[in-house]
Write a protein that holds these residues in place. Sequence first.
Motif, PDB file in Angstrom:
ATOM      1  N   ALA A  16       0.792  -1.224   0.095  1.00 16.27           N
ATOM      2  CA  ALA A  16       0.017   0.161  -0.079  1.00 16.27           C
ATOM      3  C   ALA A  16       0.796   1.201   0.112  1.00 16.27           C
ATOM      4  N   LEU A  17       2.178   1.153   0.430  1.00 15.77           N
ATOM      5  CA  LEU A  17       2.887   2.177   0.411  1.00 15.77           C
ATOM      6  C   LEU A  17       3.834   2.483  -0.814  1.00 15.77           C
ATOM      7  N   GLY A  18       3.743   1.595  -1.810  1.00 15.18           N
ATOM      8  CA  GLY A  18       4.483   1.467  -3.187  1.00 15.18           C
ATOM      9  C   GLY A  18       3.992   2.610  -4.101  1.00 15.18           C
ATOM     10  N   ASP A  19       4.810   2.617  -5.108  1.00 19.38           N
ATOM     11  CA  ASP A  19       4.667   3.535  -6.069  1.00 19.38           C
ATOM     12  C   ASP A  19       3.304   3.517  -6.694  1.00 19.38           C
ATOM     13  N   LEU A  20       2.997   2.093  -7.251  1.00 17.84           N
ATOM     14  CA  LEU A  20       1.657   1.820  -8.032  1.00 17.84           C
ATOM     15  C   LEU A  20       0.666   2.273  -7.158  1.00 17.84           C
ATOM     16  N   SER A  21       0.616   1.869  -5.714  1.00 16.02           N
ATOM     17  CA  SER A  21      -0.490   2.261  -4.913  1.00 16.02           C
ATOM     18  C   SER A  21      -0.908   3.617  -4.824  1.00 16.02           C
ATOM     19  N   LEU A  22       0.357   4.298  -4.509  1.00 16.17           N
ATOM     20  CA  LEU A  22      -0.026   5.862  -4.287  1.00 16.17           C
ATOM     21  C   LEU A  22      -0.009   6.682  -5.360  1.00 16.17           C
ATOM     22  N   ARG A  23       0.517   6.213  -6.472  1.00 15.48           N
ATOM     23  CA  ARG A  23       0.627   7.187  -7.975  1.00 15.48           C
ATOM     24  C   ARG A  23      -0.905   6.813  -8.710  1.00 15.48           C
ATOM     25  N   LYS A  24      -1.315   5.409  -8.585  1.00 18.42           N
ATOM     26  CA  LYS A  24      -2.266   5.029  -9.628  1.00 18.42           C
ATOM     27  C   LYS A  24      -3.536   4.462  -8.894  1.00 18.42           C
ATOM     28  N   LEU A  25      -3.242   3.996  -7.785  1.00 18.17           N
ATOM     29  CA  LEU A  25      -4.602   3.023  -7.312  1.00 18.17           C
ATOM     30  C   LEU A  25      -5.516   4.078  -6.425  1.00 18.17           C
ATOM     31  N   MET A  26      -4.745   4.854  -5.712  1.00 25.13           N
ATOM     32  CA  MET A  26      -5.252   5.626  -4.631  1.00 25.13           C
ATOM     33  C   MET A  26      -5.996   6.761  -5.367  1.00 25.13           C
ATOM     34  N   SER A 411     -16.673  15.107 -27.624  1.00 24.92           N
ATOM     35  CA  SER A 411     -17.861  14.525 -28.070  1.00 24.92           C
ATOM     36  C   SER A 411     -18.899  14.086 -27.143  1.00 24.92           C
ATOM     37  N   GLN A 412     -18.243  13.618 -25.875  1.00 24.12           N
ATOM     38  CA  GLN A 412     -19.303  13.142 -24.872  1.00 24.12           C
ATOM     39  C   GLN A 412     -19.340  13.878 -23.512  1.00 24.12           C
ATOM     40  N   LYS A 413     -18.671  15.194 -23.704  1.00 21.91           N
ATOM     41  CA  LYS A 413     -18.738  16.075 -22.856  1.00 21.91           C
ATOM     42  C   LYS A 413     -18.137  15.863 -21.278  1.00 21.91           C
ATOM     43  N   LEU A 414     -17.019  15.044 -21.431  1.00 23.33           N
ATOM     44  CA  LEU A 414     -16.434  14.630 -20.246  1.00 23.33           C
ATOM     45  C   LEU A 414     -15.406  15.480 -19.487  1.00 23.33           C
ATOM     46  N   LEU A 415     -15.581  15.688 -18.235  1.00 20.55           N
ATOM     47  CA  LEU A 415     -14.565  16.421 -17.683  1.00 20.55           C
ATOM     48  C   LEU A 415     -13.259  15.739 -17.757  1.00 20.55           C
ATOM     49  N   LYS A 416     -13.401  14.573 -17.639  1.00 25.85           N
ATOM     50  CA  LYS A 416     -11.967  13.633 -17.616  1.00 25.85           C
ATOM     51  C   LYS A 416     -12.451  12.358 -18.002  1.00 25.85           C
ATOM     52  N   ILE A 417     -11.675  11.742 -18.951  1.00 25.44           N
ATOM     53  CA  ILE A 417     -11.791  10.081 -19.196  1.00 25.44           C
ATOM     54  C   ILE A 417     -11.075   9.510 -18.246  1.00 25.44           C
ATOM     55  N   PRO A 418     -11.943   8.484 -17.810  1.00 22.98           N
ATOM     56  CA  PRO A 418     -11.524   7.764 -16.538  1.00 22.98           C
ATOM     57  C   PRO A 418     -10.423   6.913 -16.830  1.00 22.98           C
ATOM     58  N   SER A 419      -9.653   6.786 -16.009  1.00 26.37           N
ATOM     59  CA  SER A 419      -8.329   5.974 -16.080  1.00 26.37           C
ATOM     60  C   SER A 419      -8.585   4.602 -16.074  1.00 26.37           C
ATOM     61  N   GLY A 420      -7.526   3.841 -16.675  1.00 26.10           N
ATOM     62  CA  GLY A 420      -7.797   2.267 -16.878  1.00 26.10           C
ATOM     63  C   GLY A 420      -8.129   1.682 -15.248  1.00 26.10           C
ATOM     64  N   TYR A 421      -7.480   2.066 -14.298  1.00 24.80           N
ATOM     65  CA  TYR A 421      -7.588   1.799 -13.007  1.00 24.80           C
ATOM     66  C   TYR A 421      -8.949   1.675 -12.313  1.00 24.80           C
ATOM     67  N   GLN A 422      -9.561   2.935 -12.690  1.00 24.35           N
ATOM     68  CA  GLN A 422     -10.849   3.160 -12.173  1.00 24.35           C
ATOM     69  C   GLN A 422     -11.757   1.898 -12.557  1.00 24.35           C
ATOM     70  N   ARG A 423     -11.928   1.676 -13.872  1.00 23.17           N
ATOM     71  CA  ARG A 423     -12.757   0.580 -14.378  1.00 23.17           C
ATOM     72  C   ARG A 423     -12.239  -0.764 -13.852  1.00 23.17           C
ATOM     73  N   LEU A 424     -10.763  -1.059 -13.939  1.00 25.40           N
ATOM     74  CA  LEU A 424     -10.766  -2.355 -13.187  1.00 25.40           C
ATOM     75  C   LEU A 424     -10.855  -2.395 -11.941  1.00 25.40           C
ATOM     76  N   LEU A 425     -10.534  -1.554 -11.084  1.00 25.93           N
ATOM     77  CA  LEU A 425     -11.047  -1.707  -9.454  1.00 25.93           C
ATOM     78  C   LEU A 425     -12.372  -1.919  -9.433  1.00 25.93           C
ATOM     79  N   SER A 426     -13.456  -1.078 -10.119  1.00 21.62           N
ATOM     80  CA  SER A 426     -14.914  -1.262 -10.224  1.00 21.62           C
ATOM     81  C   SER A 426     -15.252  -2.700 -10.481  1.00 21.62           C
ATOM     82  N   ASN A 427     -14.536  -3.246 -11.649  1.00 23.00           N
ATOM     83  CA  ASN A 427     -14.877  -4.529 -11.994  1.00 23.00           C
ATOM     84  C   ASN A 427     -14.697  -5.746 -11.067  1.00 23.00           C
TER      85      ASN A 427
END
Length: 490
Positions: A16-26, A411-427
């Motif tokens: 949980a204190l690694g680079d992946l966790s803090l930079r991408k997952l959180m 085209s879809q009036k998005l503020l921000k395109i979701p990152s890959g990790y958002q979709r993956l964590l949800s799934n």
Amino acid sequence: MTTSQDKSNSFVLFGALGDLSLRKLMPAWYYLERSGLLDDSLRILGVARQDITRDKFQQKVIDALNLYVSSEYLHDDVCNRLIERINYCSCDLKNHDDYRKLKQSLKDWNKPISYYLAIPPDLFEAVCDGLYNIQILTKNSRIVVEKPIGYSLESSRDIHDKLLKHFNESQIYRIDHYLGKETVQNLIALRFANSLFSSQWNSKSIEYIEITAAESVGIEGRWDYFDGVGQMRDMVQSHILQLLCLIAMEPPSRLNDESIRNEKVKVLQALQPLTENNISKSFIRAQYSDGEILGETKPGYLNEEGAKSNSTTETFVAIKAEIANWRWSGTPFYIRTGKRMAGKATNIVIHFKADAHFIFDQDQKSSIGNSLIISLHPTEGISLQVFTKRHGVNEGMRLRSDPMSLDFIKSQKLLKIPSGYQRLLSNILLGKQRLFLCKEEIELAWEWCDNAYESWQKSLQPLYSYPVGSNGPNESKDLLQQNGHNWHDE
């Protein structure tokens, strides 16, 4: 066979204190919280070796959010809601006794629990054994693993064997974050929801396809790690071959986990091996040498801090891949990926064949042929290059190439395109495996990459060089030009 799983609202993050966790997952958890996509009962437990309190861990998460979430999206109320979900457990993953502390931390947590291993693969077995020994696993527990899942076919099989000791295939979620990207998912919609493309998506209509994943960064202090891996294992075996599968696969019978995985496996099975007979015309390996990016001088790979002067590890590969099946026979797939290139860009370019009879000025004939450009980075969108008449009284019927573009944010009036990790964590929480890799996919990809390495080692082909800030060695251009093709950006 894939089976549906109960929803999970308990999430344990190892490393949980690694680079992946803090930079991408959180940050991904933050955006899910901001979008109202997290169940009120979701709880997150961070696990790491450092002996710190919950408050200190939460502060580290807050610091990471301040650093990696754009200030325009960062709101105190959202941050506070997320932080309240988060707890912490100090645990030495190699110490069996420490898993009792973990069990106590998870007392009264809802089942099933999802376990995310953001840790080196050599710790996978210790964690799986530790969880099994404290009798906390259930039939619907999830185990989530990040690449690299091995560094060869043999090592990947060893990792899979360790995971399968305590989890069945339907419980294992193997992540390739590219598969969570909005544009990558749109490949399926683009291909199978639009007859304009689905009817033309074959070797009869497509001349060649290129996949580029260029990075402007170098090793970034990871020389020891990268030198034992190389660009082929780091990028091609995982991200690039997954993109190739989605481009080349047959229509799945259903839009579910098993159907899509089955079609990707068929592509990998049909991928022609790179052998001693074809390696010289199909495979380029190279290292970056001293050069400049945006006016700033950067050292070559062998001059990086901590480098070994005799290293033959590649930082760039270019490959001509061929798929031996009815749909793609005769259409080459060109792959290119490298570090310290001119810019960071990931795209797929589909080059359609030109009509045999050309009625316009003959000096323009060689440049005719529509291209479909699918951009994953820096922007996410789709552009179709079409030919129109040049404007002007004196231009006659001279042609020009113009883009018909689709920008997903606009085209879809998005503020921000979701990152890959958002979709993956949800799934993961929902128990959906469509965006995750199966064991057979990974092993077939490793087998193809291992064969390529072995064939190159037996060949007399040198390790080429390219200057920092370029698009790779000149030999990568020759790889295409020998077949009458060119990279899109050349």
